[in-house]
Motif scaffolding. Structure first.
Motif, PDB file in Angstrom:
ATOM      1  N   GLU A 128      -0.044  -9.626 -12.094  1.00 23.06           N
ATOM      2  CA  GLU A 128       0.319 -11.043 -11.736  1.00 23.06           C
ATOM      3  C   GLU A 128      -0.620 -12.044 -12.409  1.00 23.06           C
ATOM      4  OE1 GLU A 128       0.473 -10.579  -7.470  1.00 23.06           O
ATOM      5  OE2 GLU A 128       1.859  -9.220  -7.188  1.00 23.06           O
ATOM      6  N   ASN A 143       6.222  -6.483  -8.758  1.00 25.84           N
ATOM      7  CA  ASN A 143       5.658  -6.369  -7.703  1.00 25.84           C
ATOM      8  C   ASN A 143       6.569  -7.263  -6.532  1.00 25.84           C
ATOM      9  OD1 ASN A 143       3.380  -5.070  -9.032  1.00 25.84           O
ATOM     10  ND2 ASN A 143       1.965  -6.618  -8.742  1.00 25.84           N
ATOM     11  N   GLU A 148       4.588  -2.503  -6.828  1.00 23.10           N
ATOM     12  CA  GLU A 148       4.282  -2.704  -5.798  1.00 23.10           C
ATOM     13  C   GLU A 148       5.364  -3.285  -4.670  1.00 23.10           C
ATOM     14  OE1 GLU A 148       1.190  -5.911  -5.390  1.00 23.10           O
ATOM     15  OE2 GLU A 148       0.189  -4.796  -6.967  1.00 23.10           O
ATOM     16  N   TRP A 201       2.897  -0.527  -1.954  1.00 23.78           N
ATOM     17  CA  TRP A 201       1.905  -1.145  -1.440  1.00 23.78           C
ATOM     18  C   TRP A 201       1.349  -1.092  -0.100  1.00 23.78           C
ATOM     19  CZ3 TRP A 201      -1.692  -2.536  -4.875  1.00 23.78           C
ATOM     20  CH2 TRP A 201      -2.910  -3.340  -4.696  1.00 23.78           C
ATOM     21  N   PHE A 243      -6.828  -1.852   3.327  1.00 24.35           N
ATOM     22  CA  PHE A 243      -8.016  -1.891   2.320  1.00 24.35           C
ATOM     23  C   PHE A 243      -8.571  -3.220   2.953  1.00 24.35           C
ATOM     24  CE2 PHE A 243      -6.254  -4.582  -0.514  1.00 24.35           C
ATOM     25  CZ  PHE A 243      -4.903  -4.546  -0.320  1.00 24.35           C
ATOM     26  N   ARG A 260      -8.701 -12.306   4.063  1.00 22.74           N
ATOM     27  CA  ARG A 260      -7.441 -12.303   4.859  1.00 22.74           C
ATOM     28  C   ARG A 260      -7.722 -12.322   6.434  1.00 22.74           C
ATOM     29  NH1 ARG A 260      -2.369 -10.667   3.320  1.00 22.74           N
ATOM     30  NH2 ARG A 260      -2.254 -10.564   0.989  1.00 22.74           N
ATOM     31  N   ASN A 295      -6.296  -6.005   4.499  1.00 24.33           N
ATOM     32  CA  ASN A 295      -4.955  -5.898   3.955  1.00 24.33           C
ATOM     33  C   ASN A 295      -4.302  -4.752   4.673  1.00 24.33           C
ATOM     34  OD1 ASN A 295      -2.372  -5.473   2.503  1.00 24.33           O
ATOM     35  ND2 ASN A 295      -2.952  -6.970   0.972  1.00 24.33           N
TER      36      ASN A 295
END
Ligand code: GCB
Length: 851
Positions: free
Chosen positions: A413, A480, A513, A560, A565, A570, A578
């Motif tokens: 990305e 993704n 993903e 994904w 993780f 976040r 995540n």
């Protein structure tokens, strides 16, 4: 006990003893691959605080706690590791081998800089012989995980834990050895299955010698059963310095490697000097296979294989990235057990043992370097590019001999930040050009170093990749895509892919993903986007698998992510994590993991009752039950057979009628059984100990730490009446002071009057409060609608609850608070109200009957 003492003695008294003899004495290996001593014990301190020294063992990171606490950010700076070694005799070829240190590493021997390495995910060697002296030597390693514009990733959705998070070894080579390059043995194995006449194993190696001489190379190839397939001994002249040798072996008919039959041969090379003295040894597994990516599918040997699997990050709850290898290998076993045949090591090279495990389990790997989200421009470009090119060389050299390695990636990305951040048109052109320039260099480098592999790149759902042409560079393009999460709807996936395929009909695509966040504490019967329930996660994955299966030009898909993780910035319902894993951060499987297993491993009967709420809180006894299975299943409710059900797409769903109190549900396929205990509790407070737990503004049920189930409450509900103008609020930010964020992340605001009819008695009332700020959007949420809304700090300074008055006080936004009081009910109601119609906000409410 005695051998341990001997080991410790020898390990600390490490001398210039011939490596093979040393390890033989230690009883470890009598033909060592290399002479190596683990340097596991170190003194550690942060450079900024040299007084707080602690003893640590490797693997180690300094971010286990601060990457998960309530204080935003985590320590990104310099850590110092120190140890000493004893050297009895000087020797020419000693080096330190680091399996990985995040991210800039400087090595000092007796205070002289011996070398440094950039990048946190590849192994590296630091030669140290010239800095050593006889006797005690100090090794000091400075590791720095600060943001540096010359080291990728510059930006990414994961935590950059700092430290010596993989092992370190002191190594010694003899006068003659296989050369080392890019932190690996300089030997390239190429195993071609050939035809019925046999396969070919090509060995391309470099041998290092102090002088012109002759060496003896003994080659031994054994099959998986340990039987000798071929062996010989060759005399080879070598020059002082480095001599390249390219040797081919023809093998009789070979057993090919594939995910369903990961057959491996063992290659052992021994190097002796001309007198027959042992000098060096190399051992590696090889698999004979061919691969191709076509628009009709991925082809391995002669078979088309839909790649279905997961992405994987390397961290684990409680360990950060410093995870013992044995723990990491369990991930691969779980992925294989689930029926996965594909694993993307996103977004960086992982531990060597991961590649070995993928070889032996039969997982097709995509491995990549962490060039994520952006490439710098201006003066910062070249130093960055140099690090990245070096990193890709290390990455390839260290993993290329693994038969599991098929896709080699180099960017993820890469235009994400450019699209998200604001730039002038000139800056944007510069970013596009520099990124393209680096992509070309990486593509060429990868094709040159790994001509038999497939180059790959993963991009996000934006046309800028096609506009610049960057998406045409790799052999396989990975998308993704998060339709049904950050943007659009689940069923938008297929049409998008079809459109891309129509534009580029020669391009094999892979879904690199796809995923949604989920939290095993949140459940609903009406799943919807962004609710973080496991039910929405399943719906999304079912939709994606179906759409990809229908499209042969999509050669594969990787969810994904395998596991939740660490991603420090976040919020979501479990801050700093995540949550898109098929398993939780501690690796406990979510329901969707079981669903994949049911559909991918059809040969294996599976029955798994959907795990959601331990308690059915409702006024009716009817409840829906879901079972994940790939066979017809018999269901029993409280010992009574209620029928045999046929699964559809891995699932059975049916209604059951519960009895008050405890219920037992059992699902059978012959002797294979799963069962759950389900308690039916009518929400009520008619006896002592009765509780009512309400989560305001929420749309999903929440199970708390004590296994109590909180009911989602909107304005229209059976429990209470409120003033007309109330509004619901929601944030996805971390709420400080709690790990039960979902209780505080939604609220009913603009409340001035709330009345709950109750029997007369004494009640304990807990108000759960937090005020919100407007959500900051993150780069990944490109198309996401705004979910955060402002819940102003409560206007009212106090609320009245029957005979009690509670001061609301003033606390900073996003801080969890709980106010508790005891009230008497004498007229059949609890009324919570403010004076003069002022507003307050309520996030959750618990009422428990005391008397
Ligand atoms: C992506 C990124 C990945 C993120 C993921 C997400 O597209 O490649 O690193 O973690 O999305 O969860 O947003």
């Amino acid at each position: 006990f005695y051998p341990i003492l001997l080991f410790l003695f020898l390990a600390t008294q490490y001398s210039a003893m011939k490596p093979a003899i040393l390890l033989c004495l230690l009883g470890l290996v009598c033909h060592p691959v290399k002479a190596q001593i683990h340097l596991d014990n170190w003194m550690f301190y942060k450079a900024s605080d040299s007084l707080s020294v602690s003893e640590v063992t490797l693997p180690h990171t300094w971010n286990i706690e601060d990457a998960f606490d309530d204080v935003p950010g985590y320590f990104r700076g310099q850590g110092v590791y120190e140890t000493t070694i004893n050297i009895h005799e000087l020797a020419a070829h000693r080096y330190l081998h680091f399996k990985g240190a995040n991210q800039l590493t400087r090595v000092y021997i007796n205070d002289s800089l011996a070398g440094q390495h950039r990048g946190g995910y590849t192994a590296f060697d630091i030669p140290i012989s010239e800095f050593l002296r006889e006797g005690k030597n100090q090794i000091k390693v400075l590791v720095d995980n600060s943001h540096m514009e010359s080291i990728p990733p510059l930006d990414a959705d994961f935590t950059f834990y700092g430290g010596l998070y993989r092992k370190v070894y002191l190594m010694e080579e003899n006068e003659i050895s296989f050369n080392r390059n890019y932190g690996a043995d300089d030997i390239l194995l190429k195993a071609s299955p050939g035809n019925e006449q046999g396969g070919i194993l090509n060995l391309d190696m470099r041998i290092r010698s102090q002088e012109d001489t002759e060496v003896i190379l003994i080659r031994k190839i054994t099959d998986q059963e340990g039987l000798r397939v071929d062996s010989d001994s060759l005399k080879l002249p070598v020059k002082a310095g480095i001599t390249a040798k390219n040797l081919s072996l023809k093998l009789p008919e070979v057993h090919v490697w594939s995910p369903s039959d990961p057959y491996l041969y063992n290659v052992e090379l021994k190097l002796l000097d001309k007198n027959g003295t042992f000098m060096d040894r190399f051992e590696h597994k090889v698999g004979f296979r061919t691969v191709a990516a076509t628009t009709e599918g991925f082809i391995i040997n002669q078979d088309t294989l839909k790649l279905i699997g997961v992405n994987r990050h390397q961290d684990l709850e409680g360990f950060g990235n410093a995870v013992p290898v044995e723990e990491q290998l369990k991930d691969l076993m779980m992925i294989k057990e689930m029926g996965g045949n594909f694993l993307r090591l996103a977004h960086y090279p992982q531990h060597q043992e991961i590649y070995e495990m993928a070889d032996s389990l039969g997982l097709v790997l995509w491995s990549e370097i962490p060039v994520v989200n952006k490439v710098p421009t201006g003066a910062e470009y070249r130093p960055y590019a140099e690090t990245v090119l070096q990193m890709q060389k290390e990455h390839i050299a260290q993993s290329i001999n693994h038969p599991s390695l098929v896709f080699i990636g180099y960017m993820n990305e890469i235009y994400l930040r450019m699209v998200f951040d604001k730039h002038s048109p000139e800056q944007e052109t510069e970013i596009k050009n520099k990124t393209l320039e680096l992509a070309r260099e990486l593509e060429n480098l990868t094709r040159t170093m790994a001509p038999d592999h497939l180059t790959a790149m993963a991009i996000h759902g934006h046309q800028v990749y096609n506009e610049t042409g960057i998406s045409s560079l790799p052999m396989v393009l990975g998308w993704n895509l998060y339709y049904g999460w950050y943007v659009g709807a689940i069923e938008d996936l297929g049409p998008f892919l079809d459109e891309e395929f129509a534009k580029y009909p020669d391009r094999p695509l892979i879904l690199s993903e796809y995923g949604v966040g989920s939290d095993s504490r949140l459940h609903t019967e009406y799943p919807e986007k962004y609710d973080f329930t496991e039910e929405y996660q399943l719906k999304y994955h079912q939709g994606y698998v179906e759409q990809v299966k229908e499209r042969p030009y999509v050669i594969g898909m990787a969810a994904w992510n395998f596991s939740d993780f660490g991603s420090e910035f976040r919020g979501d319902t479990k801050p700093h994590i995540n949550q898109k894993g098929l398993v939780s951060y501690d690796r406990s499987p979510k329901n969707t993991y079981w669903w994949y297993k049911a559909i991918l491993r059809e040969e294996k009967p599976l029955v798994h009752i959907w795990k959601d709420l331990p308690i059915h809180v409702g006024s009716t006894p009817d409840r829906s039950i879901k079972v994940i299975t790939n066979r017809p299943v018999r269901l029993d409710l409280n010992g009574e057979n209620i029928g045999v059900f046929e699964p559809h797409n891995g699932m059975i769903q049916t209604q059951v009628t519960l009895q008050p109190g405890s219920n037992k549900i059992k699902a059978y396929i012959n002797k294979i059984v799963d069962s759950v205990q389900l308690y039916w509790q009518t929400p009520g407070l008619n006896k002592k100990g009765g509780k009512l737990e309400l989560n305001f503004g929420a749309s999903t049920y929440f199970t708390d730490r004590e296994r109590s189930v909180w009911i989602p409450i909107n304005k229209e509900n059976e429990f209470f009446k409120v003033n007309e103008d109330v509004r619901n609020f929601r944030t996805s930010s971390n709420i400080r002071g709690t790990d039960e964020d979902p209780l505080y992340q939604t609220a009913m605001g603009h409340l001035s009057h709330l009345m709950i009819p109750l029997e007369n008695g004494t009640y304990k009332v807990d108000l759960y409060l937090a005020s919100f700020q407007k959500n900051k959007s993150i780069a990944y949420e490109l198309g996401k609608e705004e979910t955060g809304s402002v819940l102003k700090a409560t206007h009212a300074s106090q609320v009245r609850i029957n005979n009690a008055v509670l001061d609301l006080g003033n606390t900073p936004p996003l801080q969890a608070r709980r106010l508790t009081t005891e009230v008497e009910v004498s007229d059949g109601n609890i009324v919570i109200s403010t004076d003069k119609g002022e507003y307050f906000g309520l996030n959750a409410l618990r009422i428990s009957r005391v008397k």
